[in-house]
Scaffold this active site. Structure first.
Site, PDB file in Angstrom:
ATOM      1  CB  VAL A  67      -0.999   0.038   1.185  1.00  0.00           C
ATOM      2  CG1 VAL A  67      -2.017  -1.079   1.082  1.00  0.00           C
ATOM      3  CG2 VAL A  67      -0.276   0.028   2.521  1.00  0.00           C
TER       4      VAL A  67
ATOM      5  CB  ALA B 295      -2.380  -1.520   5.400  1.00  0.00           C
ATOM      6  N   GLY B 296      -1.219  -0.429   8.291  1.00  0.00           N
ATOM      7  CA  GLY B 296      -0.365   0.573   8.927  1.00  0.00           C
ATOM      8  C   GLY B 296       0.747  -0.073   9.719  1.00  0.00           C
ATOM      9  CB  ILE B 297       4.151  -0.054   9.920  1.00  0.00           C
ATOM     10  CG1 ILE B 297       4.584   1.191   9.121  1.00  0.00           C
ATOM     11  CG2 ILE B 297       3.896  -1.229   9.004  1.00  0.00           C
ATOM     12  CD1 ILE B 297       5.972   1.086   8.494  1.00  0.00           C
TER      13      ILE B 297
ATOM     14  CG  ASP C  32       6.181   3.289  18.431  1.00  0.00           C
ATOM     15  OD1 ASP C  32       5.747   3.825  17.406  1.00  0.00           O
ATOM     16  OD2 ASP C  32       5.452   2.707  19.258  1.00  0.00           O
TER      17      ASP C  32
ATOM     18  CE1 TYR D 279       0.580   4.051  13.742  1.00  0.00           C
ATOM     19  CE2 TYR D 279      -0.158   5.309  15.646  1.00  0.00           C
ATOM     20  CZ  TYR D 279      -0.340   4.276  14.749  1.00  0.00           C
ATOM     21  OH  TYR D 279      -1.451   3.455  14.857  1.00  0.00           O
TER      22      TYR D 279
ATOM     23  CE1 TYR E 279      -0.689   2.589  23.006  1.00  0.00           C
ATOM     24  CE2 TYR E 279      -2.278   4.369  23.294  1.00  0.00           C
ATOM     25  CZ  TYR E 279      -0.984   3.941  23.075  1.00  0.00           C
ATOM     26  OH  TYR E 279       0.023   4.863  22.921  1.00  0.00           O
ATOM     27  CB  ILE E 280      -7.125  -2.183  19.496  1.00  0.00           C
ATOM     28  CG1 ILE E 280      -7.788  -0.816  19.213  1.00  0.00           C
ATOM     29  CG2 ILE E 280      -8.101  -3.331  19.304  1.00  0.00           C
ATOM     30  CD1 ILE E 280      -8.991  -0.457  20.041  1.00  0.00           C
TER      31      ILE E 280
HETATM   32  N1  CAA Z   1       5.959   9.078  28.538  1.00  0.00           N
HETATM   33  C1  CAA Z   1       6.908   9.763  29.172  1.00  0.00           C
HETATM   34  N2  CAA Z   1       8.196   9.377  29.232  1.00  0.00           N
HETATM   35  C2  CAA Z   1       8.521   8.242  28.603  1.00  0.00           C
HETATM   36  C3  CAA Z   1       7.575   7.476  27.919  1.00  0.00           C
HETATM   37  C4  CAA Z   1       6.249   7.942  27.895  1.00  0.00           C
HETATM   38  N3  CAA Z   1       5.268   7.272  27.256  1.00  0.00           N
HETATM   39  N4  CAA Z   1       8.197   6.405  27.379  1.00  0.00           N
HETATM   40  C5  CAA Z   1       9.492   6.500  27.735  1.00  0.00           C
HETATM   41  N5  CAA Z   1       9.679   7.588  28.468  1.00  0.00           N
HETATM   42  C6  CAA Z   1      10.925   8.068  29.060  1.00  0.00           C
HETATM   43  C7  CAA Z   1      11.602   6.991  29.879  1.00  0.00           C
HETATM   44  O1  CAA Z   1      11.048   6.943  31.169  1.00  0.00           O
HETATM   45  C8  CAA Z   1      13.048   7.431  29.843  1.00  0.00           C
HETATM   46  O2  CAA Z   1      13.234   8.470  30.773  1.00  0.00           O
HETATM   47  P1  CAA Z   1      14.637   8.640  31.499  1.00  0.00           P
HETATM   48  O3  CAA Z   1      15.647   8.886  30.420  1.00  0.00           O
HETATM   49  O4  CAA Z   1      14.405   9.813  32.384  1.00  0.00           O
HETATM   50  O5  CAA Z   1      14.851   7.356  32.240  1.00  0.00           O
HETATM   51  C9  CAA Z   1      13.192   8.051  28.450  1.00  0.00           C
HETATM   52  O6  CAA Z   1      11.855   8.368  28.023  1.00  0.00           O
HETATM   53  C10 CAA Z   1      13.797   7.082  27.449  1.00  0.00           C
HETATM   54  O7  CAA Z   1      13.055   5.868  27.525  1.00  0.00           O
HETATM   55  P2  CAA Z   1      13.599   4.527  26.902  1.00  0.00           P
HETATM   56  O8  CAA Z   1      14.923   4.191  27.472  1.00  0.00           O
HETATM   57  O9  CAA Z   1      12.504   3.506  26.973  1.00  0.00           O
HETATM   58  O10 CAA Z   1      13.866   5.004  25.434  1.00  0.00           O
HETATM   59  P3  CAA Z   1      13.877   4.169  24.168  1.00  0.00           P
HETATM   60  O11 CAA Z   1      14.404   5.067  23.119  1.00  0.00           O
HETATM   61  O12 CAA Z   1      14.514   2.845  24.384  1.00  0.00           O
HETATM   62  O13 CAA Z   1      12.326   3.851  23.895  1.00  0.00           O
HETATM   63  C11 CAA Z   1      10.135   4.350  23.210  1.00  0.00           C
HETATM   64  C12 CAA Z   1      11.410   4.911  23.815  1.00  0.00           C
HETATM   65  C13 CAA Z   1      10.406   3.723  21.829  1.00  0.00           C
HETATM   66  C14 CAA Z   1       9.214   5.519  23.014  1.00  0.00           C
HETATM   67  C15 CAA Z   1       9.567   3.258  24.116  1.00  0.00           C
HETATM   68  O14 CAA Z   1       9.382   3.805  25.382  1.00  0.00           O
HETATM   69  C16 CAA Z   1       8.227   2.767  23.613  1.00  0.00           C
HETATM   70  O15 CAA Z   1       8.149   1.861  22.799  1.00  0.00           O
HETATM   71  N6  CAA Z   1       7.138   3.382  24.090  1.00  0.00           N
HETATM   72  C17 CAA Z   1       5.812   3.028  23.652  1.00  0.00           C
HETATM   73  C18 CAA Z   1       5.386   3.938  22.514  1.00  0.00           C
HETATM   74  C19 CAA Z   1       3.948   3.715  22.223  1.00  0.00           C
HETATM   75  O16 CAA Z   1       3.074   3.929  23.037  1.00  0.00           O
HETATM   76  N7  CAA Z   1       3.651   3.269  21.029  1.00  0.00           N
HETATM   77  C20 CAA Z   1       2.290   2.972  20.681  1.00  0.00           C
HETATM   78  C21 CAA Z   1       2.317   1.723  19.809  1.00  0.00           C
HETATM   79  S1  CAA Z   1       0.690   1.071  19.554  1.00  0.00           S
HETATM   80  C22 CAA Z   1       0.030   2.102  18.487  1.00  0.00           C
HETATM   81  O17 CAA Z   1       0.624   2.994  17.976  1.00  0.00           O
HETATM   82  C23 CAA Z   1      -1.414   1.858  18.174  1.00  0.00           C
HETATM   83  C24 CAA Z   1      -2.159   3.068  18.339  1.00  0.00           C
HETATM   84  O18 CAA Z   1      -2.407   3.769  17.362  1.00  0.00           O
HETATM   85  C25 CAA Z   1      -2.727   3.432  19.663  1.00  0.00           C
HETATM   86  P1  NAP Z   2      -1.287  -5.247  12.736  1.00  0.00           P
HETATM   87  O1  NAP Z   2      -1.919  -6.407  13.384  1.00  0.00           O
HETATM   88  O2  NAP Z   2       0.185  -5.058  12.809  1.00  0.00           O
HETATM   89  O3  NAP Z   2      -1.740  -5.242  11.207  1.00  0.00           O
HETATM   90  C1  NAP Z   2      -1.234  -4.314  10.313  1.00  0.00           C
HETATM   91  C2  NAP Z   2      -1.608  -4.750   8.919  1.00  0.00           C
HETATM   92  O4  NAP Z   2      -1.080  -3.791   7.984  1.00  0.00           O
HETATM   93  C3  NAP Z   2      -1.063  -6.106   8.536  1.00  0.00           C
HETATM   94  O5  NAP Z   2      -2.105  -6.866   7.980  1.00  0.00           O
HETATM   95  C4  NAP Z   2      -0.016  -5.788   7.477  1.00  0.00           C
HETATM   96  O6  NAP Z   2       0.005  -6.727   6.452  1.00  0.00           O
HETATM   97  C5  NAP Z   2      -0.536  -4.501   6.899  1.00  0.00           C
HETATM   98  N1  NAP Z   2       0.549  -3.747   6.278  1.00  0.00           N
HETATM   99  C6  NAP Z   2       1.604  -3.145   6.889  1.00  0.00           C
HETATM  100  N2  NAP Z   2       2.398  -2.577   5.965  1.00  0.00           N
HETATM  101  C7  NAP Z   2       1.842  -2.821   4.749  1.00  0.00           C
HETATM  102  C8  NAP Z   2       2.186  -2.496   3.417  1.00  0.00           C
HETATM  103  N3  NAP Z   2       3.275  -1.764   3.108  1.00  0.00           N
HETATM  104  N4  NAP Z   2       1.381  -2.921   2.416  1.00  0.00           N
HETATM  105  C9  NAP Z   2       0.295  -3.657   2.700  1.00  0.00           C
HETATM  106  N5  NAP Z   2      -0.095  -4.000   3.926  1.00  0.00           N
HETATM  107  C10 NAP Z   2       0.667  -3.576   4.951  1.00  0.00           C
HETATM  108  O7  NAP Z   2      -1.889  -3.884  13.269  1.00  0.00           O
HETATM  109  P2  NAP Z   2      -3.346  -3.518  13.773  1.00  0.00           P
HETATM  110  O8  NAP Z   2      -3.261  -3.245  15.196  1.00  0.00           O
HETATM  111  O9  NAP Z   2      -4.324  -4.467  13.238  1.00  0.00           O
HETATM  112  O10 NAP Z   2      -3.499  -2.092  13.068  1.00  0.00           O
HETATM  113  C11 NAP Z   2      -4.347  -1.863  11.957  1.00  0.00           C
HETATM  114  C12 NAP Z   2      -4.493  -0.362  11.763  1.00  0.00           C
HETATM  115  O11 NAP Z   2      -5.070   0.207  12.908  1.00  0.00           O
HETATM  116  C13 NAP Z   2      -3.176   0.375  11.556  1.00  0.00           C
HETATM  117  O12 NAP Z   2      -3.340   1.396  10.607  1.00  0.00           O
HETATM  118  C14 NAP Z   2      -2.887   0.948  12.910  1.00  0.00           C
HETATM  119  O13 NAP Z   2      -2.072   2.083  12.827  1.00  0.00           O
HETATM  120  C15 NAP Z   2      -4.275   1.276  13.366  1.00  0.00           C
HETATM  121  N6  NAP Z   2      -4.440   1.380  14.809  1.00  0.00           N
HETATM  122  C16 NAP Z   2      -4.162   0.328  15.602  1.00  0.00           C
HETATM  123  C17 NAP Z   2      -4.356   0.465  16.970  1.00  0.00           C
HETATM  124  C18 NAP Z   2      -4.067  -0.634  17.931  1.00  0.00           C
HETATM  125  O14 NAP Z   2      -4.080  -0.320  19.121  1.00  0.00           O
HETATM  126  N7  NAP Z   2      -3.815  -1.852  17.516  1.00  0.00           N
HETATM  127  C19 NAP Z   2      -4.822   1.651  17.480  1.00  0.00           C
HETATM  128  C20 NAP Z   2      -5.092   2.708  16.619  1.00  0.00           C
HETATM  129  C21 NAP Z   2      -4.912   2.541  15.284  1.00  0.00           C
HETATM  130  P3  NAP Z   2       1.195  -7.795   6.349  1.00  0.00           P
HETATM  131  O15 NAP Z   2       1.191  -8.523   7.663  1.00  0.00           O
HETATM  132  O16 NAP Z   2       0.820  -8.621   5.183  1.00  0.00           O
HETATM  133  O17 NAP Z   2       2.427  -6.949   6.163  1.00  0.00           O
END
Ligand code: CAA
Ligand code: NAP
Length: 246
Positions: free
Chosen positions: A61, A88-90, A93, A152, A184-185
């Protein structure tokens, strides 16, 4: 005749639930998978065992040409797309300090360019036929920002800008365009967050004290796709357990 619903990334956690819900409602469900995904056949077989006969097409995509070819093949083999779910999304972080251009580009291309790439080849057909639904799966983190997600959060916020602009352009043609912003799902995307971060920083921010379920988001997709939702366009609907209200 059954409407055709195209769900990108249907083999992921949210996508699978959306495919199942739409199929249960009688849509002809088509999904996509990354060209490198070796588990696509297994997924299709598992779904078939559960009673869902989906069609799936390889598509990067993030790549414009791949998206055009994929949609052309779908239209040719199945028929015009009535409902497009840009799911689709990635994530890549990391703090902004550590983020490189590759991490930025990958997230922008997969989450935001993809919306252009996939909507482009289906939108004119929808307006010509006078009916269509485009549903963009954004995120709570596009609304409020998130630590470690400058890429993101920017891409997901951009999706809603696209939604609002396109909604204006196609409103008179029976096509609605909406954004869903899930919190967050419990899918593999969220399970990739370090457990300690999830427990100490994320769950405590969710008033319902739990992750959302993919089926809860799928139900909202189904509503937006329905005829009942014909007056609803350009919206950004939050579904996040109370984590972010605005
Ligand atoms: N809020 C505030 N501070 C934070 C924090 C947060 N959420 N996360 C980390 N920190 C702080 C740590 O406490 C640390 O502080 P100190 O230096 O004072 O100790 C500092 O930031 C560095 O932390 P790390 O050593 O963990 O740093 P890192 O570079 O190894 O990792 C990170 C940082 C990648 C952001 C990691 O903390 C992480 O993966 N966090 C989760 C991010 C997240 O929530 N992603 C969502 C994914 S799911 C999604 O995206 C679906 C959706 O749509 C909802
Ligand atoms: P997931 O399980 O990781 O699924 C992501 C899907 O995206 C996979 O099917 C993957 O397909 C597809 N994809 C990634 N890169 C692609 C590319 N370049 N071309 C085609 N397909 C691609 O994630 P999910 O949690 O189900 O997330 C789905 C959507 O919801 C995303 O957009 C995400 O940002 C959003 N979202 C998720 C959450 C949550 O908490 N989970 C919250 C808010 C929003 P392949 O495996 O075939 O690569």
């Amino acid at each position: 005749m059954a409407r055709v619903a195209l769900v990108t990334g249907g083999m992921g956690g949210l996508g699978e639930a959306i495919c199942i819900k739409m199929a249960a409602l009688g849509y002809h469900v088509v999904t996509t998978y990354s060209p490198g995904n070796t588990k696509a056949k297994d997924w299709l077989a598992t779904m078939e065992q559960q009673g869902f006969k989906f069609r799936a097409f390889p598509c990067d995509v993030a790549d414009y040409d791949s998206a055009q070819q994929c949609v052309a093949q779908i239209v040719n083999e199945i028929g015009p797309v009535d409902v497009l779910v840009n799911n689709a999304g990635i994530t890549r972080d990391m703090t902004f300090k550590k983020m490189g251009k590759t991490d930025w580009d990958a997230v922008m291309k997969t989450n935001l360019d993809s919306v252009f790439n996939m909507t482009k080849p289906v939108c004119d057909g929808m307006t010509d036929r006078g009916w269509g639904r485009v549903i963009n799966i954004s995120s709570v983190n596009g609304q409020k920002g998130a630590f470690g997600q400058t890429n993101y959060s920017a891409a997901k916020a951009g999706m809603h800008g696209f939604t609002k602009a396109l909604a204006l352009e196609v409103a008179r043609k029976g096509v609605t365009v909406n954004t869903i912003s899930p919190g967050y799902i419990g899918t593999k995307m969220v399970m990739a967050i370090p457990q300690e971060v999830l427990e100490s920083k994320i769950i405590p921010q969710i008033p319902m004290s739990r992750l959302g379920k993919p089926e809860e988001v799928a139900g909202l997709v189904a509503y937006l796709a329905s005829d009942e939702a014909a007056f609803l366009t350009g919206a950004n609907i939050a579904i996040n357990g109370g984590q972010h209200m605005y």
